[in-house]
Design an enzyme around this catalytic site. Sequence first.
Site, short mmCIF file in Angstrom:
data_model
loop_
_atom_site.label_atom_id
_atom_site.label_comp_id
_atom_site.label_asym_id
_atom_site.label_seq_id
_atom_site.Cartn_x
_atom_site.Cartn_y
_atom_site.Cartn_z
N GLY A 1 -10.58 -9.68 -18.06
CA GLY A 1 -11.02 -8.43 -18.66
C GLY A 1 -12.05 -7.72 -17.81
N TYR A 2 -13.01 -8.47 -17.31
CA TYR A 2 -14.07 -7.91 -16.46
C TYR A 2 -13.46 -7.33 -15.18
CZ TYR A 2 -18.32 -7.77 -13.63
OH TYR A 2 -19.36 -7.37 -12.82
N ALA A 3 -12.60 -8.11 -14.53
CA ALA A 3 -11.98 -7.65 -13.29
C ALA A 3 -11.10 -6.43 -13.53
CB ALA A 3 -11.16 -8.78 -12.67
#
Length: 109
Positions: A13-15
């Site tokens: 999700g962060y990436a």
Amino acid sequence: HSSEFGPPHAQEGYASAKSGMIGLTHSQGQALAGRARVNVILPGWIDTEGDGGYVPSEEDHAWHAAGRVGRPEDVADLVEFLADGERSGFVTCQEFVVDGGVSKRMCYP
């Protein structure tokens, strides 16, 4: 996320969100050319605690090529530069990584 889909530290999700910000910056920069400059700041580890509750260790600082964990003013100084059209008027459609050199490491803990 489930461990059956990847390691417990996986950050899909962060990436994905950071990648999305980069793509949006490029496309909006072109769509708004001549009317607005569009850039993205991609900060790394910035110590925002400020209350002394968490104190980064020597190892935390040493992990960064800059020799320390980031501070809010590291990002704020870049924001101030980008907001000043006199100094950054030719800068648009760009990504600015503010992470003390961590993203250029070839290995991670």
